[in-house]
Design an enzyme around this catalytic site. Structure first.
Site, short mmCIF file in Angstrom:
data_model
loop_
_atom_site.label_atom_id
_atom_site.label_comp_id
_atom_site.label_asym_id
_atom_site.label_seq_id
_atom_site.Cartn_x
_atom_site.Cartn_y
_atom_site.Cartn_z
N ASP A 79 5.74 4.64 5.25
CA ASP A 79 6.71 3.69 5.80
C ASP A 79 6.88 2.45 4.92
O ASP A 79 7.73 1.61 5.20
CB ASP A 79 6.34 3.28 7.23
CG ASP A 79 4.94 2.69 7.36
OD1 ASP A 79 4.10 2.96 6.49
OD2 ASP A 79 4.70 1.95 8.33
N HIS A 80 6.12 2.39 3.82
CA HIS A 80 6.23 1.26 2.91
C HIS A 80 6.73 1.65 1.52
O HIS A 80 7.02 0.77 0.71
CB HIS A 80 4.88 0.55 2.77
CG HIS A 80 4.46 -0.14 4.03
ND1 HIS A 80 4.60 -1.49 4.23
CD2 HIS A 80 3.94 0.36 5.18
CE1 HIS A 80 4.16 -1.80 5.43
NE2 HIS A 80 3.77 -0.69 6.03
N ASP A 92 0.05 -4.67 7.80
CA ASP A 92 -0.90 -3.56 7.84
C ASP A 92 -2.32 -4.03 7.53
O ASP A 92 -2.92 -3.65 6.53
CB ASP A 92 -0.47 -2.45 6.87
CG ASP A 92 0.76 -1.72 7.37
OD1 ASP A 92 0.66 -0.51 7.63
OD2 ASP A 92 1.82 -2.35 7.51
N HIS A 141 1.29 3.93 2.19
CA HIS A 141 1.72 4.69 3.36
C HIS A 141 3.23 4.88 3.29
O HIS A 141 3.96 4.01 2.80
CB HIS A 141 1.31 3.98 4.64
CG HIS A 141 -0.12 4.24 5.02
ND1 HIS A 141 -0.85 3.41 5.85
CD2 HIS A 141 -0.97 5.26 4.68
CE1 HIS A 141 -2.07 3.90 6.00
NE2 HIS A 141 -2.16 5.01 5.30
N HIS A 159 6.95 -5.81 11.32
CA HIS A 159 6.22 -4.55 11.36
C HIS A 159 5.83 -4.17 12.80
O HIS A 159 4.67 -3.95 13.12
CB HIS A 159 4.97 -4.63 10.48
CG HIS A 159 4.45 -3.27 10.09
ND1 HIS A 159 3.48 -2.61 10.82
CD2 HIS A 159 4.74 -2.46 9.05
CE1 HIS A 159 3.21 -1.45 10.25
NE2 HIS A 159 3.97 -1.33 9.16
N HIS A 209 0.86 -1.18 0.00
CA HIS A 209 0.00 0.00 0.00
C HIS A 209 0.89 1.23 0.00
O HIS A 209 2.12 1.11 -0.03
CB HIS A 209 -0.95 0.00 1.20
CG HIS A 209 -0.27 0.04 2.54
ND1 HIS A 209 0.59 -0.94 2.99
CD2 HIS A 209 -0.34 0.98 3.55
CE1 HIS A 209 1.02 -0.63 4.20
NE2 HIS A 209 0.48 0.52 4.55
N HIS A 231 -6.96 -2.83 5.70
CA HIS A 231 -6.27 -1.71 6.33
C HIS A 231 -7.14 -0.46 6.13
O HIS A 231 -8.22 -0.53 5.55
CB HIS A 231 -4.89 -1.54 5.70
CG HIS A 231 -3.96 -0.66 6.48
ND1 HIS A 231 -3.94 -0.61 7.85
CD2 HIS A 231 -3.01 0.23 6.06
CE1 HIS A 231 -3.01 0.25 8.26
NE2 HIS A 231 -2.45 0.77 7.18
#
Length: 307
Positions: A65-66, A210, A63, A269, A61, A141
């Site tokens: 942090d990814h 997530d 976000h 994670h 996805h 998520h």
């Protein structure tokens, strides 16, 4: 066999001793990266693996942090004189998101190709590698997010006696073993099922992060040799927070591993507030005994059962 390296195990923000979650998989000379958060390049360097042969990057996805490590990763790949195309895979909006991030990495010596996922599940086809399947499946998520399941099929054993009984010349044995159909000059047709036994157990790897627990995870992770799953919270009292933020606790991950009958689970994670994930492992193992609180750089070579 498949080489697997969990480059980072952190969620939300990188820490001095914990990079953001990213997974590297290698098979038959090709490399696949799932997620690319800030710090992934450093984690990759520490692992001893190279960014130059990355053939595909899959995103769960969008976000930060990814995906925030992508511009730097692309520049590093370009500086390594890469010229072959890079395939990127991800949810709806993929090309728009990648092009926005490329504002700071506008010039690359290689083209980027896009595979956007627009349904609840999708299969990514690898050219010249039909035995290796990558399936994306939707999870739950607070934005659109996918898990990834990788399967390496294994054909049955070659039956020499069957080949001889069917009067198949030896020059055709290797092509048949590779799945080819043979049409001879004298009009005969030889098919792989004439010389191959029943398909044997392959290798199955599943990566999920997530999300809340979903039936889709159990379905796609079923009988996985390795299940890599988010365990953001270890504190039992944070279950409600996990529900509100659409994440999972370690115990929920263990329940999924148990229901999916996987061989081994690596937790990943972690929340930045989770200083020592191993502290909660005993209770997690009460649910699923083959649970591991993974650290950055944990790696394994998954092999066929009889290897």
């Amino acid at each position: 066999m498949i080489d697997v390296c969990l480059l980072g195990t952190g969620g939300m923000m990188p820490l001095p001793n914990r990079y953001l979650t990213a997974l590297m998989v290698r098979y038959n000379g090709k490399s696949f990266l799932i997620d690319c958060g800030e710090g992934t390049q450093i984690a990759l360097k520490k692992s001893g693996w190279s960014p130059k042969p990355i053939d595909m990057i899959c995103f769960t996805h969008y976000h930060a942090d990814h995906i925030s490590g992508l511009p730097g990763m692309l520049l590093t790949m370009g500086n390594a004189e890469r010229t072959e195309p890079l395939l990127v895979v991800g949810p709806k909006g993929l090309e728009r998101v990648v092009k926005a991030l490329r504002t700071i990495a506008p010039e690359l010596p290689f083209p980027i190709e896009y595979h956007e996922i627009n349904s609840d599940s999708d299969q990514i086809i690898i050219p010249d590698m039909p035995e290796f399947k990558i399936n994306a499946f939707k999870v739950n998520h607070n934005i659109t997010c996918y898990g990834y399941s990788m399967q390496l099929d294994r054909i049955g054993k070659f039956n020499v006696e069957a080949a001889k009984a069917n009067n198949i010349e030896q020059k055709y044995w290797n092509p048949l073993q590779k799945g080819e159909i043979i049409h001879t000059e004298d009009g005969r047709i030889f098919t792989p099922d004439m010389v191959l036994g029943e398909a044997r157990k392959g290798i199955h790897l599943t990566y999920v992060t997530d999300t809340r627990p979903t039936d889709s995870i159990i379905k796609y992770a079923e009988n996985s040799d390795l299940f890599i799953c988010e365990g953001m919270y270890g504190e039992p009292e944070k279950l409600q927070k996990a529900k509100e933020n659409k994440h999972m606790t370690m115990y929920e991950a263990a329940e999924l591993a148990k229901k999916a009958n996987v061989k081994e689970m690596w937790l990943t994670h972690y929340s930045p507030s989770l200083v020592n994930p191993k502290e909660y492992l005993p209770k997690v193992k009460d649910i699923f005994s083959k649970s591991i609180a993974a650290k950055d750089g944990r790696n394994i070579t998954l092999k066929f059962e009889d290897e």
